[in-house]
Each structure stands twice: as structure tokens, then as C-alpha cells.
Design a protein around this motif. Structure first.
Motif, PDB file in Angstrom:
ATOM      1  N   LEU A  17     -56.455 -11.108  57.322  1.00  0.00           N
ATOM      2  CA  LEU A  17     -57.573 -10.256  56.942  1.00  0.00           C
ATOM      3  C   LEU A  17     -58.132  -9.529  58.153  1.00  0.00           C
ATOM      4  CD1 LEU A  17     -59.399  -9.378  54.614  1.00  0.00           C
ATOM      5  CD2 LEU A  17     -60.912 -11.293  55.161  1.00  0.00           C
ATOM      6  N   ALA A  18     -58.258 -10.249  59.254  1.00  0.00           N
ATOM      7  CA  ALA A  18     -58.772  -9.625  60.479  1.00  0.00           C
ATOM      8  C   ALA A  18     -57.834  -8.531  60.975  1.00  0.00           C
ATOM      9  CB  ALA A  18     -58.963 -10.686  61.559  1.00  0.00           C
ATOM     10  N   ARG A  19     -56.540  -8.767  60.819  1.00  0.00           N
ATOM     11  CA  ARG A  19     -55.570  -7.805  61.339  1.00  0.00           C
ATOM     12  C   ARG A  19     -55.397  -6.596  60.436  1.00  0.00           C
ATOM     13  NH1 ARG A  19     -51.520 -12.389  63.856  1.00  0.00           N
ATOM     14  NH2 ARG A  19     -52.597 -12.497  65.856  1.00  0.00           N
ATOM     15  N   ARG A  20     -55.924  -6.659  59.215  1.00  0.00           N
ATOM     16  CA  ARG A  20     -55.867  -5.480  58.352  1.00  0.00           C
ATOM     17  C   ARG A  20     -56.766  -4.368  58.876  1.00  0.00           C
ATOM     18  NH1 ARG A  20     -54.792  -6.917  52.073  1.00  0.00           N
ATOM     19  NH2 ARG A  20     -54.541  -4.660  52.047  1.00  0.00           N
ATOM     20  N   VAL A  21     -57.784  -4.754  59.658  1.00  0.00           N
ATOM     21  CA  VAL A  21     -58.647  -3.750  60.283  1.00  0.00           C
ATOM     22  C   VAL A  21     -57.839  -3.047  61.374  1.00  0.00           C
ATOM     23  CG1 VAL A  21     -60.757  -3.330  61.565  1.00  0.00           C
ATOM     24  CG2 VAL A  21     -60.697  -5.127  59.817  1.00  0.00           C
ATOM     25  N   GLY A  22     -57.653  -1.779  61.230  1.00  0.00           N
ATOM     26  CA  GLY A  22     -56.874  -1.029  62.202  1.00  0.00           C
ATOM     27  C   GLY A  22     -55.371  -1.136  62.022  1.00  0.00           C
ATOM     28  N   SER A  23     -54.937  -1.704  60.900  1.00  0.00           N
ATOM     29  CA  SER A  23     -53.495  -1.800  60.646  1.00  0.00           C
ATOM     30  C   SER A  23     -52.931  -0.402  60.391  1.00  0.00           C
ATOM     31  CB  SER A  23     -53.227  -2.704  59.448  1.00  0.00           C
ATOM     32  OG  SER A  23     -53.797  -2.172  58.274  1.00  0.00           O
ATOM     33  N   PRO A  24     -51.627  -0.197  60.611  1.00  0.00           N
ATOM     34  CA  PRO A  24     -51.034   1.135  60.465  1.00  0.00           C
ATOM     35  C   PRO A  24     -51.275   1.720  59.072  1.00  0.00           C
ATOM     36  CG  PRO A  24     -49.497  -0.366  61.508  1.00  0.00           C
ATOM     37  CD  PRO A  24     -50.642  -1.198  61.038  1.00  0.00           C
ATOM     38  N   ALA A  25     -51.592   2.996  59.035  1.00  0.00           N
ATOM     39  CA  ALA A  25     -51.855   3.673  57.759  1.00  0.00           C
ATOM     40  C   ALA A  25     -50.565   4.105  57.073  1.00  0.00           C
ATOM     41  CB  ALA A  25     -52.750   4.891  57.984  1.00  0.00           C
ATOM     42  N   HIS A  26     -49.479   4.195  57.844  1.00  0.00           N
ATOM     43  CA  HIS A  26     -48.211   4.667  57.298  1.00  0.00           C
ATOM     44  C   HIS A  26     -47.114   3.644  57.566  1.00  0.00           C
ATOM     45  CE1 HIS A  26     -50.026   8.617  56.682  1.00  0.00           C
ATOM     46  NE2 HIS A  26     -50.451   8.567  57.928  1.00  0.00           N
ATOM     47  N   GLU A  27     -46.168   3.550  56.635  1.00  0.00           N
ATOM     48  CA  GLU A  27     -45.018   2.697  56.837  1.00  0.00           C
ATOM     49  C   GLU A  27     -44.039   3.358  57.804  1.00  0.00           C
ATOM     50  OE1 GLU A  27     -43.853   0.110  53.098  1.00  0.00           O
ATOM     51  OE2 GLU A  27     -43.904   2.254  52.603  1.00  0.00           O
ATOM     52  N   ALA A  28     -43.360   2.532  58.592  1.00  0.00           N
ATOM     53  CA  ALA A  28     -42.329   3.032  59.497  1.00  0.00           C
ATOM     54  C   ALA A  28     -41.023   3.116  58.713  1.00  0.00           C
ATOM     55  CB  ALA A  28     -42.187   2.114  60.701  1.00  0.00           C
ATOM     56  N   VAL A  29     -40.784   4.290  58.115  1.00  0.00           N
ATOM     57  CA  VAL A  29     -39.629   4.465  57.243  1.00  0.00           C
ATOM     58  C   VAL A  29     -38.913   5.765  57.566  1.00  0.00           C
ATOM     59  CG1 VAL A  29     -40.601   3.111  55.353  1.00  0.00           C
ATOM     60  CG2 VAL A  29     -41.028   5.566  55.448  1.00  0.00           C
ATOM     61  N   GLY A  30     -37.641   5.833  57.170  1.00  0.00           N
ATOM     62  CA  GLY A  30     -36.870   7.053  57.303  1.00  0.00           C
ATOM     63  C   GLY A  30     -36.065   7.124  58.595  1.00  0.00           C
ATOM     64  N   ALA A  31     -35.412   8.253  58.793  1.00  0.00           N
ATOM     65  CA  ALA A  31     -34.558   8.447  59.959  1.00  0.00           C
ATOM     66  C   ALA A  31     -35.350   8.626  61.249  1.00  0.00           C
ATOM     67  CB  ALA A  31     -33.648   9.651  59.736  1.00  0.00           C
ATOM     68  N   THR A  32     -36.583   9.121  61.132  1.00  0.00           N
ATOM     69  CA  THR A  32     -37.434   9.322  62.322  1.00  0.00           C
ATOM     70  C   THR A  32     -38.795   8.666  62.071  1.00  0.00           C
ATOM     71  OG1 THR A  32     -38.138  11.486  61.455  1.00  0.00           O
ATOM     72  CG2 THR A  32     -36.287  11.459  63.008  1.00  0.00           C
ATOM     73  N   PRO A  33     -38.839   7.350  62.021  1.00  0.00           N
ATOM     74  CA  PRO A  33     -40.077   6.648  61.672  1.00  0.00           C
ATOM     75  C   PRO A  33     -41.130   6.728  62.767  1.00  0.00           C
ATOM     76  CG  PRO A  33     -38.448   5.087  62.440  1.00  0.00           C
ATOM     77  CD  PRO A  33     -37.743   6.415  62.348  1.00  0.00           C
ATOM     78  N   GLN A  34     -42.380   6.676  62.342  1.00  0.00           N
ATOM     79  CA  GLN A  34     -43.488   6.546  63.292  1.00  0.00           C
ATOM     80  C   GLN A  34     -43.750   5.054  63.492  1.00  0.00           C
ATOM     81  OE1 GLN A  34     -46.929   8.781  62.020  1.00  0.00           O
ATOM     82  NE2 GLN A  34     -45.731  10.622  61.583  1.00  0.00           N
ATOM     83  N   PRO A 378     -28.091   8.862  54.911  1.00  0.00           N
ATOM     84  CA  PRO A 378     -29.323   8.932  54.112  1.00  0.00           C
ATOM     85  C   PRO A 378     -29.876  10.338  54.096  1.00  0.00           C
ATOM     86  CG  PRO A 378     -29.365   7.009  55.543  1.00  0.00           C
ATOM     87  CD  PRO A 378     -28.183   7.834  55.962  1.00  0.00           C
ATOM     88  N   SER A 379     -30.374  10.764  52.919  1.00  0.00           N
ATOM     89  CA  SER A 379     -30.750  12.175  52.773  1.00  0.00           C
ATOM     90  C   SER A 379     -32.162  12.387  52.245  1.00  0.00           C
ATOM     91  CB  SER A 379     -29.756  12.866  51.824  1.00  0.00           C
ATOM     92  OG  SER A 379     -29.762  12.237  50.553  1.00  0.00           O
ATOM     93  N   GLY A 380     -32.988  11.342  52.261  1.00  0.00           N
ATOM     94  CA  GLY A 380     -34.348  11.529  51.779  1.00  0.00           C
ATOM     95  C   GLY A 380     -35.074  10.211  51.657  1.00  0.00           C
ATOM     96  N   PRO A 381     -36.322  10.268  51.176  1.00  0.00           N
ATOM     97  CA  PRO A 381     -37.102   9.041  51.039  1.00  0.00           C
ATOM     98  C   PRO A 381     -36.555   8.127  49.955  1.00  0.00           C
ATOM     99  CG  PRO A 381     -38.266  10.902  50.058  1.00  0.00           C
ATOM    100  CD  PRO A 381     -37.083  11.471  50.768  1.00  0.00           C
ATOM    101  N   SER A 382     -36.870   6.847  50.071  1.00  0.00           N
ATOM    102  CA  SER A 382     -36.417   5.868  49.084  1.00  0.00           C
ATOM    103  C   SER A 382     -37.196   6.021  47.784  1.00  0.00           C
ATOM    104  CB  SER A 382     -36.577   4.455  49.627  1.00  0.00           C
ATOM    105  OG  SER A 382     -37.949   4.131  49.779  1.00  0.00           O
ATOM    106  N   ARG A 383     -36.601   5.499  46.715  1.00  0.00           N
ATOM    107  CA  ARG A 383     -37.253   5.457  45.406  1.00  0.00           C
ATOM    108  C   ARG A 383     -37.208   4.025  44.887  1.00  0.00           C
ATOM    109  NH1 ARG A 383     -33.860   9.380  41.759  1.00  0.00           N
ATOM    110  NH2 ARG A 383     -35.323   8.589  40.184  1.00  0.00           N
ATOM    111  N   ASP A 384     -38.242   3.632  44.163  1.00  0.00           N
ATOM    112  CA  ASP A 384     -38.243   2.312  43.549  1.00  0.00           C
ATOM    113  C   ASP A 384     -37.353   2.314  42.306  1.00  0.00           C
ATOM    114  OD1 ASP A 384     -40.118   1.694  45.441  1.00  0.00           O
ATOM    115  OD2 ASP A 384     -41.789   1.436  44.048  1.00  0.00           O
TER     116      ASP A 384
END
Length: 429
Positions: A17-34, A378-384
Motif C-alpha cells: 500500500l505504501a509503495r502504491r504512492v508514486g508507483s509507475p502510471a504506465h506499464e512497461a510494455v511494447g518494443a520501446t517500453p518506458q 511483434p506489430s502492435g499492442p497486446s489484446r486480452d
């Protein structure tokens, strides 16, 4: 142990719970992840939902145009699936046999994993399920082989059946249509158990080789590199000679493997290291080169050094950047190539069973996803494809995806769910 599990849950929940504060807003996904900068955690985040299972007609959520049904149920921690040429479906039922905990953190982690049935007494068998009338539900169950040592990967070449136990690859004789194996089999390769214990198998297109995924013993070679000898690698087994060699290394825990038909390359999904943050580093999907080194334990992604590890500058410099990030700690395990036309609305691509995290402040994974491919990449974002395995409040796991493969009809997917104890079948609606 139950008391320790409760303590770990309380402490882990507070830390998460404490670590959710300031946790990354975006997932690190794709060919050029942040990928966020590493944050050493000290006390590792331990957050695991309680294993609930499926009740009263509750099933996973399908992508539009698809439907899901239970192909087989009442299993004991099903992990991996192999479909035989006659349509029989083999399921490896096994569970991690935890070694003696060396630290209080090990004890807490093991207690946490027991909450979701990830550790415990293993069935140590492969069962055979037969859908004789073709209605998408198996009518018969047979014990194909039992008294194994944490069986996982399976492969059939002609009249030889190969089984990946945690301590090595065993070969049995097989007759077409048989519902069980006889004898003890022949040991071809030997591996050390514990740690990342799964041993996935895939046969080369010409059926002359078998590739074996062998994960690391520890997170970041915490007990030194000597005990990691032969691990964190994909092995190649020569079928004719029975000899093995390391095909690629520096892969912390390579599990599912698949052949991409355009380039003919081998691909795998890899679980990366813990203790650096929710999205750092991401698990990944990558093609695998003969002789390639992929960074573990010295570095991750594109040569980002892990300074918790005694370094080898030459190894880091020669490490290969993975192809596609799947987000932090998704525990991507299952992998299969799905040709266009298998499911309505989906083209060529890789299907990935994401077992789900236990070591981040906001849980990730717990899905069956599809990564589209074009021209061998890979040619695009994943889909569920399937979701809904985790409750909205992240307290309950109805199921956890593991192995995935094409059904015998080539118009369906079969996926192992080791919390629901079900093999799910996905088809067009």
C-alpha cells in the motif's frame, strides 16, 4: 506456517500500500517500453491474492466474439498442456516443492505462495483427457504417467514421448492411441531442482532437436554463480545422440517457447528479476539466438546494470536486448503461436498465459493475452483474450493462467488454470 502467512499478508499489504504512492502510471510494455529507474526495495513487496476458484457458473471474461467453456475440470494444479496427433490432451499436474527456506524472507515468501496454492504437495503426474464426441468437453480421463518429479514440458517425436521433470528429461516409448505409458523411461539430461523448477519442452520443426527451458535457482544469483551452473538458460537436446548443450543463456526464467513460422526463429517468454520496483524490469517476449546472452544476472533490458550483482562488463556489453516488454512481474509463462483464422477477429501472433504477480504494489498479469505479429515480429499492442481471473479489489484469485496451446481442431485454444484446476477452451462465439 499459517500464522506466518497471516503476518506476511499484513506486513506485505502494508508495504504494498505504501509503495502504491508514486508507483509507475504506465506499464512497461511494447518494443520501446518506458522502464522506470530502479528503486531498491530492501523488504521485497509480497502481495498475493487468496486462491478462490470458480463457483456457481462464474467463468473468465472473453474478448468480444469469443466464448469459453471448461474442457476438463477437477484437476490438481494443472500447469502445462500437450495435444497429441489423435486429439488426446495431456496435462501435467504438478506443484512447486519448496526447498528449505534460508532466510526469514524466504519463509514469508513461501507462506505467501501457499495462499494461492503455488506451493504444496505435488500430484507428479500427467493425465490424458479425451473428447471422443468432439463437443469441446472431455468425457474420459486416464493417468498417462505418474510418480514423476514435478513434470512439466511434454513432447512427442514418432514413437518416443519426452517428459521434462524438474531434475531432467526422460524418454518413454509410446504407441499411437495409448492412454498410458509403461516403464520408468530413459533419463537423457539431468538438471538441478528447486528455484525456478519448470522444464518446458519444444521440438524443432525438423524434429531433430528438443529445446528445454531451465530457470535460475535464485533471484539474482544470490548464492553465487556456481549454483547457477547450467541454469537461466535454454538447452538444446540432440534427439539422435541424447547429448545436450546450452543454446542461449542469461535468461532468468524462460518458460513457454514457440516457433515463429515466417522467420523460423524460436521465441520465448522470460520472467525477470524482483526487488527493483513494480515495472522494473519488465518480463518479456523475445526471439532467441543460438549462443545469445540476454543479461541475467548482470543487467536487464538494454544493458541496464543491476548494481546489486558483482559485475562482468564483457557479459553486459555482449547482452542482447529483448524484443517486446510484457510489463513488470506479469509472470508470463504460457506461449504458443496462433495463426490467423484460429479465433475470429485475431490475426497471426503469439498467445501468452500470464500467471500473475505476487511481488508488486498493484497486481499485474492474470490474463491470457495476444501479441499481433507481422513479418516475423511483434506489430502492435497486446489484446486480452481472457481476463477476469482476479477480483477487482485484488484480494481473490479465481484462477491463474499457465500453459496454452492450440486445440486439436485448430479453431480453439486450450489454457491451463492452476488455481481453478480447470483446462479452459476458447473458441469463436
Amino acid at each position: 506456517m499459517e500464522f506466518l502467512a497471516k503476518v506476511a499478508s499484513i506486513v506485505g499489504g502494508t508495504v504494498a500500500l505504501a509503495r502504491r504512492v508514486g508507483s509507475p502510471a504506465h506499464e512497461a510494455v511494447g518494443a520501446t517500453p518506458q522502464i522506470p529507474e530502479a528503486k531498491k526495495q530492501g523488504i521485497m513487496t509480497l502481495k498475493m491474492p487468496i486462491a478462490k476458484g470458480w463457483e456457481d457458473g462464474h467463468v473468465p471474461t472473453c474478448a468480444p466474439g469469443l466464448k469459453v467453456n471448461a474442457f476438463a475440470s477437477g484437476l490438481d494444479h494443472p500447469r502445462w498442456i500437450e495435444v497429441l496427433p489423435n486429439g488426446d490432451v495431456l496435462v501435467a499436474e504438478s506443484k512447486e516443492q519448496a526447498g528449505p527456506p534460508k532466510t526469514l524472507m524466504d519463509q514469508a515468501a513461501q507462506a505467501t505462495m501457499r495462499r494461492v496454492k503455488a506451493i504444496g504437495e505435488s500430484a507428479n503426474r500427467v493425465t490424458l483427457w479425451r473428447d471422443a464426441d468432439g463437443d469441446g468437453v472431455a468425457e474420459t480421463r486416464e493417468v498417462f504417467v505418474e510418480n514423476q518429479n514435478q513434470p512439466f514440458g511434454m513432447a512427442l517425436i514418432g514413437d518416443d514421448f519426452y517428459l521434462g521433470n524438474t531434475d531432467g528429461v526422460v524418454r518413454f516409448g509410446y504407441e499411437a492411441g495409448a492412454t498410458s505409458l509403461s516403464g520408468d523411461g530413459e533419463r537423457l539430461l539431468e538438471f538441478q531442482g528447486h528455484g525456478h523448477w519448470t522444464r518446458s519442452l519444444i521440438v524443432s520443426p525438423d524434429q531433430s532437436k528438443i529445446y528445454v527451458g531451465v530457470g535460475s535457482l535464485t533471484n539474482i544469483a544470490d548464492q553465487g554463480m556456481e549454483v547457477e551452473e547450467g541454469r537461466a538458460a535454454i538447452w538444446e537436446l540432440d534427439v539422435a545422440t541424447g547429448e545436450g548443450r546450452i543454446f542461449a543463456s542469461g535468461l532468468r526464467n524462460a518458460v513457454g517457447m514457440a516457433w515463429e513460422p515466417v522467420t523460423g526463429k524460436l521465441w520465448t517468454v522470460v520472467n525477470e528479476r524482483d526487488g527493483l520496483g513494480d515495472e522494473t524490469p519488465p518480463d518479456y517476449l523475445t526471439s532467441v539466438q543460438d549462443g545469445g546472452f540476454y543479461g541475467w544476472p548482470y543487467s536487464y533490458w538494454d544493458r541496464v546494470v543491476d548494481d546489486r550483482v558483482p559485475q562482468d562488463a564483457e557479459k553486459v556489453a555482449n547482452s542482447i536486448k529483448p524484443d517486446y516488454a510484457l510489463g513488470g512481474h506479469t509472470a508470463s509463462l504460457g506461449l504458443c503461436w496462433m495463426p490467423a483464422g484460429t479465433l475470429p477477429g485475431f490475426g497471426d501472433g503469439m498467445v501468452i498465459g500470464q500467471h500473475g504477480s505476487w511481488n508488486r504494489s498493484k497486481l499485474s498479469g492474470y490474463k491470457l493475452i495476444f501479441v499481433p505479429f507481422e513479418n516475423g515480429a511483434p506489430s502492435g499492442p497486446s489484446r486480452d483474450i481472457l481476463s477476469g481471473f482476479l477480483s477487482v479489489d485484488e484480494k481473490l484469485a479465481y484462477g491463474r493462467p499457465v500453459g496454452v496451446t492450440l486445440g486439436a481442431d485448430k479453431k480453439s485454444l486450450l489454457m491451463a488454470d492452476d488455481v481453478g484446476d480447470i483446462i479452459w477452451r476458447v473458441t469463436g462465439a
